[in-house]
Scaffold this motif. Structure first.
Motif, mmCIF file in Angstrom:
data_model
loop_
_atom_site.group_PDB
_atom_site.id
_atom_site.type_symbol
_atom_site.label_atom_id
_atom_site.label_comp_id
_atom_site.label_asym_id
_atom_site.label_seq_id
_atom_site.Cartn_x
_atom_site.Cartn_y
_atom_site.Cartn_z
ATOM 1 N N LEU A 373 -22.849 18.503 39.402
ATOM 2 C CA LEU A 373 -22.974 18.686 40.851
ATOM 3 C C LEU A 373 -24.006 17.737 41.456
ATOM 4 O O LEU A 373 -23.728 17.009 42.418
ATOM 5 C CB LEU A 373 -23.355 20.141 41.120
ATOM 6 C CG LEU A 373 -23.381 20.589 42.574
ATOM 7 C CD1 LEU A 373 -22.001 20.413 43.186
ATOM 8 C CD2 LEU A 373 -23.813 22.043 42.668
ATOM 9 N N ARG A 376 -22.880 14.132 41.250
ATOM 10 C CA ARG A 376 -21.848 13.777 42.225
ATOM 11 C C ARG A 376 -22.461 13.534 43.594
ATOM 12 O O ARG A 376 -22.111 12.588 44.297
ATOM 13 C CB ARG A 376 -20.797 14.895 42.306
ATOM 14 C CG ARG A 376 -19.907 14.965 41.094
ATOM 15 C CD ARG A 376 -18.656 15.757 41.386
ATOM 16 N NE ARG A 376 -18.912 17.148 41.742
ATOM 17 C CZ ARG A 376 -19.058 18.134 40.862
ATOM 18 N NH1 ARG A 376 -18.969 17.888 39.576
ATOM 19 N NH2 ARG A 376 -19.274 19.367 41.264
ATOM 20 N N GLU A 377 -23.416 14.406 43.937
ATOM 21 C CA GLU A 377 -24.047 14.249 45.241
ATOM 22 C C GLU A 377 -24.781 12.906 45.299
ATOM 23 O O GLU A 377 -24.687 12.163 46.278
ATOM 24 C CB GLU A 377 -25.017 15.408 45.486
ATOM 25 C CG GLU A 377 -25.483 15.468 46.917
ATOM 26 C CD GLU A 377 -26.234 16.762 47.227
ATOM 27 O OE1 GLU A 377 -26.074 17.747 46.490
ATOM 28 O OE2 GLU A 377 -26.979 16.758 48.218
ATOM 29 N N LEU A 380 -22.314 10.057 45.639
ATOM 30 C CA LEU A 380 -21.778 9.996 47.011
ATOM 31 C C LEU A 380 -22.796 9.358 47.949
ATOM 32 O O LEU A 380 -22.467 8.493 48.761
ATOM 33 C CB LEU A 380 -21.433 11.403 47.502
ATOM 34 C CG LEU A 380 -20.149 12.017 46.946
ATOM 35 C CD1 LEU A 380 -20.090 13.498 47.259
ATOM 36 C CD2 LEU A 380 -18.930 11.307 47.504
ATOM 37 N N ALA A 399 -19.731 17.420 47.223
ATOM 38 C CA ALA A 399 -19.937 17.435 45.775
ATOM 39 C C ALA A 399 -19.388 18.720 45.175
ATOM 40 O O ALA A 399 -18.798 18.712 44.098
ATOM 41 C CB ALA A 399 -21.416 17.281 45.445
ATOM 42 N N THR A 402 -15.639 18.775 44.535
ATOM 43 C CA THR A 402 -15.037 17.755 43.685
ATOM 44 C C THR A 402 -15.433 17.882 42.223
ATOM 45 O O THR A 402 -15.804 16.901 41.603
ATOM 46 C CB THR A 402 -15.448 16.353 44.179
ATOM 47 O OG1 THR A 402 -16.871 16.360 44.373
ATOM 48 C CG2 THR A 402 -14.774 15.969 45.442
ATOM 49 N N LEU A 410 -15.377 9.205 43.235
ATOM 50 C CA LEU A 410 -16.267 9.482 44.367
ATOM 51 C C LEU A 410 -16.466 8.226 45.212
ATOM 52 O O LEU A 410 -16.437 8.289 46.447
ATOM 53 C CB LEU A 410 -17.608 10.011 43.855
ATOM 54 C CG LEU A 410 -17.502 11.362 43.140
ATOM 55 C CD1 LEU A 410 -18.773 11.669 42.384
ATOM 56 C CD2 LEU A 410 -17.207 12.477 44.131
#
Ligand code: ADP
Ligand code: MG
Ligand code: ZN
Length: 653
Positions: A373, A376-377, A380, A399, A402, A410
């Motif tokens: 998590l 992903r953030e 991004l 996030a 996905t 991403l």
């Protein structure tokens, strides 16, 4: 940020001095040789053509004249001899005798029946003969020579192309089998100067563990002598393993950028050539280049293309094995005090030859996993820096939506969002753009060409609502965040999106069962409301069965088999299917067990929907009207008035 890639056809300047100086003479000699051969060949051909096609042009003594000219010369008695070629009607005639004789040529006028009488009257010596034999010979020769000419020309072209491709002009000569066997030269590895890749660890978001393991290698590359002094041996190579798109290539580049060393990159598939021996030569050459430029990084992308386990299977590939052997030898051979580190990336580590991964070769293994998590953030946000964004975008929400997306996915989402913003005529990317692009990356673009009939739309609406309601009555860890029935180019007619609140790494048996039930919810709704089954559930069924099978064969979650491993997972990073490792009888029992698990989920779904039949109707109709609804809208209807409390039906085991 510019990356200078030297195309494989042109050689960097340093290479010109370094490699060419030793064989310039040799090269020129061979070049001259082949030139001479071509010229000789050309002359020979010309001579042949001239002697057969224009035999008389050579002596230059035949003049073309008109037919009337011929006739008047006959009449005036100048002509002494006439020779007619039947069929072609070509007339060769002579005036004068002895040294003053002159040959002429003309063509007979069609149907001139008076010619013979005229010639007799003039007392000319005349004859006729069949078409010239030399012409027949010419045709014969052409038929035989032409393929040879084409072959030679083809060989020459191929030779030239190979040389160009390899940037290689020191390897081939005409004599070497018409260009086919030659060209064992440059590896075609692109050298990108480290300082110019412009990629550093700052360009890689997340992947903290991988970066940490790589940090040591960076230190080594920056300062190989310090390690040599103590006598420490650093890894010759590191293997980056992980699913596609997680940033393996990016990390390797970043190491070069951090250490400020040259980066030689080549893809494993480039080694596997059509001609046996060329791949091995490429490997040799790659390491030779690297040796000259040490400290540096050699990066072999997708190494499984060459590094596949050597086995005694039928489909053994000589070229690949030779290449692999050469690679193994080179990795043993180079002197690591100079500071060469070989990186390789693969997403199929289990298929690699064990010889590659033994100490002294790719002895470090650096997992590059799918981002979590936080990762992903971070990814991004990093990619969002490259595009203009509206203020206050919540990347956390995206996030969370996905799970399972790779870094490349991403990055793609951000780009899709930017494209969408432009399409909408805005100059900044909004949250809605990104949310929409998530769907695009997951399910494909909206498909405008697919127009569902009202009935089909209704079925899809019930199907998706079925999934959503079964998902909603569960423990609430995975609330529904979106339901849509807009067809997508990916093939889905609609989908229901669940968002995980917090990421977790363990999944319980109950959770797997819930997942199966949710997947069965679509079909269950169709059955309950329409009393029919549609093809729309195919993907759900596949996924539910896969979960159930994993529970039985790999996760030890069935009563029947307990903790017995019944399958072996393959391709961990590429979908992770499993092969069974049990007897046939057991396989049958497994199937029965899997079927039982899926059916249990199916019954749970049916029961849940039966209990919430009115909500199912209401939400499905609302969805059919609106086409896309958010998780909040869905929950508002589901929990409104009639005291609905989301809960599971009593689980019957
Ligand atoms: P792999 O080699 O693992 O298949 P790449 O390194 O080629 O993946 O990554 C593809 C693209 O995805 C990169 O160019 C980058 O834009 C993006 N990407 C992947 N992982 C990350 C990451 N951790 N941080 C930033 N960008 C990433
Ligand atoms: Mg890659
Ligand atoms: Zn479905």
């Amino acid at each position: 940020m510019t990356v200078r890639v030297i195309p494989s056809g042109t050689k960097p300047a340093w290479h010109k001095e370094k490699i060419q100086d030793m064989d310039t003479n040799d090269k020129n000699r061979r070049k001259r040789q082949s030139m001479t051969l071509y010229v000789l060949l050309g002359l020979l051909l010309l001579a042949l053509l001239r002697s057969f096609v224009f035999p008389s042009v050579i002596n230059g003594s035949v003049r073309e004249t008109s037919y009337s000219d011929f006739l008047s010369k006959v009449d005036s008695g100048e002509v002494t001899k006439v020779d007619l070629t039947t069929d072609s009607g070509e007339i060769t005639y002579q005036t004068g005798e002895g040294p003053s004789a002159q040959l002429y040529r003309t063509t007979q006028f069609p149907n001139d029946s008076t010619l013979v009488t005229r010639l007799e009257e003039a007392g000319v010596d005349f004859s006729a003969h069949l078409p010239d034999e030399s012409a027949t010979l010419l045709v014969y020769l052409l038929i035989n020579l032409l393929p040879l000419i084409i072959f030679l020309f083809g060989g020459w072209l191929l030779n030239r192309r190979l040389r160009k491709e390899l940037g290689d002009d020191n390897s081939m000569s005409f004599g070497g089998g018409f260009g086919i066997g030659g060209g064992l030269g440059r590896s075609g590895a692109k050298e990108v100067r480290g300082e110019e890749t412009g990629v550093t660890f700052r360009d890689v978001a997340g992947q903290d563990e991988a970066k940490e393991s790589l940090q040591e290698i960076v230190g080594f590359l920056k300062n190989p002598d310090r390690y040599a002094e103590i006598g420490a041996k650093l890894p010759h190579g590191a293997l980056l393993v992980g699913p596609p798109g997680t940033g393996k290539t990016l990390l390797a580049k970043a190491v070069a950028g951090e250490a400020n060393v040259p980066f030689f990159s080549i893809s494993g598939s480039e080694f596997v050539e059509m001609f046996v021996g060329r791949g091995a030569a490429k490997v040799r050459d790659l390491f030779k280049q690297a040796n000259d430029k040490a400290p540096c990084i050699v990066f072999i992308d997708e190494i499984d293309a060459v590094g596949k386990r050597r086995d005694s299977s039928f489909t053994s590939n000589d070229e690949r094995e030779q290449t692999l052997n050469q690679l193994l030898a080179e990795m043993d051979g180079f002197d690591n005090h100079k500071g060469i580190v070989v990186f390789a990336a693969t997403n199929r580590p289990e298929s690699l030859d064990p010889a590659l991964t033994r100490p002294g070769r790719f002895d470090r293994r650096i997992p590059v996993e799918l981002p979590d998590l936080a990762g992903r953030e971070a990814i991004l946000k990093l990619h969002a820096n490259d595009v203009k964004m509206e203020a206050g975008i919540d990347f956390g929400v995206i996030a969370r939506q996905t799970p399972g997306a790779s870094g490349a996915d991403l990055a793609n989402m951000i780009n899709e969002a930017a494209l969408r913003a432009v399409r909408m005529g805005r100059n900044r990317v909004s949250q809605a753009d990104i949310l929409e692009s998530v769907d695009v990356v997951i399910a494909g673009e909206k498909k405008k060409s697919t127009v569902l009939s009202e009935h089909e739309k209704e079925v899809v609406a019930y199907h998706e609502t079925g999934h959503a309601i079964v998902a909603a009555v569960q423990d609430g860890k995975k609330p529904v965040s979106k339901i849509t029935i807009v067809p997508r180019t990916g093939g889905a007619l609609g989908f229901t999106m669940q968002t995980e609140e917090d990421e977790h790494y363990l999944t319980t048996r109950e959770e797997y069962k819930q997942q199966i039930a949710v997947l069965c919810g679509g079909r269950a709704a169709e059955e309950l409301i329409f009393g029919q089954m549609t093809s729309g559930a195919a993907n759900d069924i596949e996924r539910a069965t896969k979960i159930a099978r994993a529970m039985v064969t790999q996760l030890g979650m069935s009563e029947r088999f307990g903790m017995m491993a019944l399958g072996q997972s393959r391709n961990q990073y590429l979908g992770g299917d499993a092969t069974l490792t049990c007897s046939e009888g057991t396989a049958q029992e497994i199937d029965a067990e899997v079927q039982r698990l899926v059916e249990e989920g199916h019954q749970t779904a049916l029961e849940t929907l039966r209990r919430n039949r009115f909500k199912l109707h209401e939400i499905a109709h609302y969805l059919q009207r609106k086409e896309t609804i958010t998780g909040e809208e869905f929950m508002r209807i589901l929990t409104r008035d009639d005291g609905f409390a989301p809960r599971m039906p009593a689980a019957e085991e």
